[in-house]
Design an enzyme around this catalytic site. Structure first.
Site, short mmCIF file in Angstrom:
data_model
loop_
_atom_site.label_atom_id
_atom_site.label_comp_id
_atom_site.label_asym_id
_atom_site.label_seq_id
_atom_site.Cartn_x
_atom_site.Cartn_y
_atom_site.Cartn_z
N SER A 175 4.35 -15.33 52.28
CA SER A 175 3.48 -16.50 52.12
C SER A 175 3.82 -17.59 53.12
CB SER A 175 3.68 -17.09 50.72
OG SER A 175 2.96 -16.34 49.80
N GLY A 176 2.77 -18.25 53.61
CA GLY A 176 2.97 -19.35 54.56
C GLY A 176 3.04 -18.87 56.00
N HIS A 208 1.09 -23.75 48.81
CA HIS A 208 1.81 -23.26 47.63
C HIS A 208 3.30 -23.02 47.90
CE1 HIS A 208 1.27 -18.92 48.88
NE2 HIS A 208 2.39 -18.80 48.21
N ASP A 253 -5.23 -23.58 50.82
CA ASP A 253 -3.78 -23.34 50.72
C ASP A 253 -3.15 -23.51 52.11
OD1 ASP A 253 -1.31 -22.63 49.82
OD2 ASP A 253 -1.78 -20.51 49.45
C1 4AZ Z 1 3.24 -13.68 47.22
O1 4AZ Z 1 3.56 -13.52 46.05
C2 4AZ Z 1 2.18 -12.81 47.80
N1 4AZ Z 1 -0.71 -9.06 49.26
C3 4AZ Z 1 1.83 -12.95 49.12
C4 4AZ Z 1 0.85 -12.17 49.65
C5 4AZ Z 1 0.20 -11.23 48.89
C6 4AZ Z 1 0.56 -11.07 47.57
C7 4AZ Z 1 1.55 -11.87 47.02
C8 4AZ Z 1 -0.87 -10.41 49.50
O2 4AZ Z 1 3.77 -14.54 47.92
#
Ligand code: 4AZ
Length: 325
Positions: free
Chosen positions: A212-213, A69, A116
């Site tokens: 993320s990632g 993502h 993902d």
């Molecule tokens: C995000 O929006 C995101 N709590 C990443 C991780 C989590 C929530 C949102 C986990 O990239």
């Protein structure tokens, strides 16, 4: 002979050097703390037009692992930065590469977040230093029981809804929450076998937007093994809503099929004793996968076939009886 040894030391194989952090000890990530320089030498920052958008992890000299993502953009505008402690200011150990190739998992589903995972090939190899090293990856037979302590790192926001990212890399320790319990906390069916959850039931510590990632890692003896990729969650650090991560051990074959030269180090992570998640239940979950459950399932299958025989027998009597009438 000497030359060969020197060359090998300069660029040793990733499977041998993976997961060794030169910084012995040390917690935005929500509820975390500043990481010291070099503690997480595989941590990468994925940047779009120079702006941090996601984390990633170095798995050998040419590849970083990331979330699917995170890579919805053309590779031309992406860069991967390694060896950073801070996002701004000078990082003497920093190395930057453009992206030569993006391989998104073919079964990535943006609606369910299943699979993902993505691989990004760097424009040219990096040389390992005390600040740039690959992480080991959880081998396909790895087991992570509920409660296994895990570390997540990143430059994501330090509170839900915040827009400003921290300058210094953040780290936080959270326990694994088993898939049965995690399914009960989210809606049953949300957490697939390709996911692994981690967090505190009371909330307060979690990954968040911008993490993320990036990697979730677990220490086994002297090596750090990546078990997860920051994927999603409902909000950040909320009670009873742990972070959800891509379960790296499910992708050994897929990763190996694309990363051929200098193979990453796959290491089996072992949890000992019983997993409390095996006895966790809530309505909607499939039966407990214990031996008693399987025995009772066999018994109930047998008893239902017995019931079927009785029904057929009664039906036959009824048919014979109706002929006599
Ligand atoms: C995000 O929006 C995101 N709590 C990443 C991780 C989590 C929530 C949102 C986990 O990239």
């Amino acid at each position: 002979m000497f030359a060969a040894t020197a060359a090998a030391d300069e660029n040793p194989s990733s499977a041998i050097v993976c997961g060794k952090s030169p910084v012995a000890t040390g917690t935005r990530i929500v509820g975390g703390q500043n990481a010291s320089a070099g503690r997480w030498p595989w941590q990468a920052s994925l940047r779009q037009f120079g702006r941090h958008i996601c984390g990633a992890s170095l798995i050998n000299k040419d590849w970083v692992l990331c979330a699917a993502h995170c890579v919805g953009f053309p590779k031309i505008i992406l860069t991967v930065v390694l060896g950073q402690q801070t996002q701004q200011g000078s990082n003497p150990n920093e190395v930057s590469r453009s992206v030569k190739l993006i391989i998104k998992h073919p079964s990535y589903d943006p609606n369910t977040n299943d699979n993902d995972i993505a691989l990004l090939k760097l424009s040219s190899s990096v040389t390992f230093t005390d600040f740039i090293r690959p992480v080991c990856l959880a081998a396909d037979n790895s087991v992570f029981h509920s409660g296994t302590e895990s570390w997540i790192t990143g430059w994501g926001v330090t509170a839900e809804g915040e827009s400003l990212s921290p300058n210094i890399l953040q780290e936080v320790e959270v326990p694994v929450i088993g898939n049965r319990q995690c399914n009960c906390l989210y809606e049953v069916g949300t957490i697939t076998d390709n996911m692994i959850c981690a967090g505190l039931l009371e909330g307060g510590k979690d990954s968040c937007q911008g993490d993320s990632g990036g990697p979730m890692v677990n220490r086994q003896n002297t090596v750090w093994i990546q078990s997860g990729i920051v994927s999603f969650g409902k909000g950040c650090a909320r009670p009873n809503l742990p972070g959800v991560y891509t379960r790296v051990s499910r992708y050994q074959e897929w990763i190996s099929s694309h990363v051929c030269s200098d193979p990453p180090g796959f290491v089996q992570f072992i949890s000992t004793g019983a997993d409390s998640d095996n006895t966790y239940s809530c309505s909607g979950l499939p039966p407990l996968p214990t031996s008693t459950a399987s025995t009772s399932r066999t018994t109930s299958a047998r008893s239902s076939s017995k019931q079927n025989s009785i029904s057929y027998f009664l039906l036959l009597i009824a048919i014979l009886f109706s002929f006599h009438m």
